[in-house]
Design a protein around this motif. Structure first.
Motif, PDB file in Angstrom:
ATOM      1  N   UNK A 259       0.855  -1.190   0.000  1.00 40.74           N
ATOM      2  CA  UNK A 259       0.000   0.000   0.000  1.00 40.74           C
ATOM      3  C   UNK A 259       0.888   1.236   0.000  1.00 40.74           C
ATOM      4  N   UNK A 260       0.639   2.131  -0.959  1.00 42.23           N
ATOM      5  CA  UNK A 260       1.463   3.323  -1.145  1.00 42.23           C
ATOM      6  C   UNK A 260       0.553   4.545  -1.210  1.00 42.23           C
ATOM      7  N   UNK A 261       1.021   5.664  -0.658  1.00 37.17           N
ATOM      8  CA  UNK A 261       0.262   6.920  -0.688  1.00 37.17           C
ATOM      9  C   UNK A 261       1.116   7.975  -1.376  1.00 37.17           C
ATOM     10  N   UNK A 262       0.607   8.538  -2.456  1.00 33.02           N
ATOM     11  CA  UNK A 262       1.370   9.540  -3.208  1.00 33.02           C
ATOM     12  C   UNK A 262       1.609  10.788  -2.357  1.00 33.02           C
ATOM     13  N   UNK A 263       2.819  11.289  -2.424  1.00 34.32           N
ATOM     14  CA  UNK A 263       3.232  12.450  -1.628  1.00 34.32           C
ATOM     15  C   UNK A 263       2.633  13.728  -2.216  1.00 34.32           C
ATOM     16  N   UNK A 264       2.159  14.637  -1.370  1.00 39.52           N
ATOM     17  CA  UNK A 264       1.616  15.910  -1.882  1.00 39.52           C
ATOM     18  C   UNK A 264       2.596  16.672  -2.753  1.00 39.52           C
ATOM     19  N   UNK A 265       3.885  16.617  -2.449  1.00 34.00           N
ATOM     20  CA  UNK A 265       4.886  17.297  -3.282  1.00 34.00           C
ATOM     21  C   UNK A 265       4.891  16.739  -4.702  1.00 34.00           C
ATOM     22  N   UNK A 266       4.792  15.433  -4.828  1.00 38.90           N
ATOM     23  CA  UNK A 266       4.774  14.806  -6.148  1.00 38.90           C
ATOM     24  C   UNK A 266       3.565  15.273  -6.945  1.00 38.90           C
ATOM     25  N   UNK A 267       2.416  15.348  -6.306  1.00 37.17           N
ATOM     26  CA  UNK A 267       1.200  15.780  -6.992  1.00 37.17           C
ATOM     27  C   UNK A 267       1.288  17.247  -7.398  1.00 37.17           C
ATOM     28  N   UNK A 268       1.858  18.066  -6.528  1.00 37.44           N
ATOM     29  CA  UNK A 268       1.985  19.495  -6.844  1.00 37.44           C
ATOM     30  C   UNK A 268       2.995  19.703  -7.976  1.00 37.44           C
ATOM     31  N   UNK A 269       4.049  18.940  -7.959  1.00 36.41           N
ATOM     32  CA  UNK A 269       5.046  18.988  -9.030  1.00 36.41           C
ATOM     33  C   UNK A 269       4.419  18.654 -10.380  1.00 36.41           C
TER      34      UNK A 269
END
Length: 370
Positions: A259-269
């Motif tokens: 189970x993995x949760x995408x990091x907010x920084x990755x989404x903002x990038x």
């Protein structure tokens, strides 16, 4: 226009206990105060991990020479959020950005109850197959009507890994969309709503392949409440999904080690460097974000060497139904929170620059050559 700030590598995620005791959560920012997307001095600064290991795949998209792609792409951007990489300093930094790009307006205790449960990934999301040449090929399968009658199923299944998202209805459509699922990307809303909205098409559950990996990202507080219930194996205690049993939506295949949760920084990038919509300058800025499919494509682009996207918007989208499983004539629906035209143009640009292959058709139904 994003203020250009050199991306920094954060060398230490852990803060000393004395520093943590001194810091407190900043007061939640009220997004209604801002009439358009606020741009901070650190808007284009992202947490990055150690440089990736030496790549052995000569054909990897990381070797692409296109100037636009090389300038925007961060190969070691931090992909995943977990219990050991969000401290008080990170909380306060990310509280300047609205969900799913940060924690703006959210209460520290409500979010951190979930974050402190998110496991540290035990292995990369994907690994090269034994006996391969070091190149990892991935298919990302969207829901677009262009796949109806495409007969792309065998080609999709021939990839090392297959990414799907949202409803991911397979039964009855195997010839067009394939049968395998390696990675399933979702939010609390997409995994729950599909049961009802797709029931008439024969949908019963998300893909349940053995060893499947689940990737989630948080649109807002309801997703953190969902994660708390999921990782505690308890009914959701509050909010929209109160009393729901999240683990039952994963077909008994849920394993927190996968189970993995995408990091907010990755989404903002992704939003800032590839899918920055003009809609962010309007009054609905706070709900504008890339689609789940877009986040899935970019996840694949950061973990795979060779990426092919199927079922995503193309220039001739008006020729196809909204979804490949539609039985009646439908049209693509443009929701206000997504910039579909921008995504369409971006997929074509990534295709033309040979970063990825986009499945397309001509007006006569013949597939275009990449």
């Amino acid at each position: 226009m994003i203020r250009e700030v050199k991306a920094e590598v954060k060398k230490n995620d852990q803060m000393s206990s004395s520093t943590l005791e001194d810091e407190t959560p900043m007061p939640p920012l009220n997004r209604s105060v801002y009439k358009k997307l606020p741009v901070w001095d650190f808007e284009d600064v992202y947490t990055q991990d150690a440089p990736p290991k030496h790549m052995t795949c000569a054909r990897s998209l990381r070797n692409n020479k296109d100037d636009w792609f090389k300038e925007a792409f961060l190969p070691n951007i931090r992909l995943f959020m977990h219990k050991d990489n969000i401290n008080m300093s990170e909380w306060n930094r990310l509280s300047h950005f609205t969900s799913p790009f940060g924690f703006m307006g959210l209460q520290y205790n409500d979010v951190m109850e979930a974050v402190k449960l998110i496991p540290i990934p035990k292995e990369p999301l994907i690994v090269p197959k034994p006996g391969s040449d070091g190149c990892v090929s991935c298919a990302v399968v969207g829901l677009g009507g262009i796949l109806n009658g495409s007969k792309m199923g065998k080609e999709i299944d021939a990839h090392d890994y297959v990414f799907r998202m949202n409803g991911a209805l397979i039964k009855g459509h195997e010839e067009d969309v394939g049968t395998r699922t390696s990675v399933y990307v979702h939010t609390a809303h997409s995994i729950t709503s599909s049961r009802g909205s797709l029931k008439k098409y024969g949908y019963t559950s998300i893909p349940d392949d053995k060893g499947i990996k689940h990737v989630m990202f948080a649109e807002g507080i309801r997703d953190y409440q969902w994660m708390t219930g999921l990782l505690k194996k308890e009914r959701v205690a509050a909010g929209q999904y109160r009393n729901s049993r999240p683990w039952t939506y994963y077909n008994d295949h849920f394993d927190e080690r996968r189970f993995y949760v995408l990091h907010p920084d990755f989404l903002r990038y992704i939003r800032n460097r590839f899918l920055r919509s003009q809609h962010l300058n309007g009054r609905f800025w706070a709900i504008v974000r890339p689609t789940n499919g877009a986040f899935t494509i970019f996840t694949a682009l950061h973990v795979c060497d060779i990426v092919s996207a199927y079922g995503f918007m193309t220039e001739d989208y008006r020729n196809y139904n909204n979804y490949y499983y539609d039985t009646d004539k439908t049209h693509v629906i443009f929701f206000i929170n997504h910039d579909y035209n921008l995504e369409r143009d971006t997929w074509k640009k990534l295709h033309n620059t040979k970063v990825m292959k986009l499945y397309q058709k001509t007006g006569t139904g013949e597939q275009k050559k990449p």
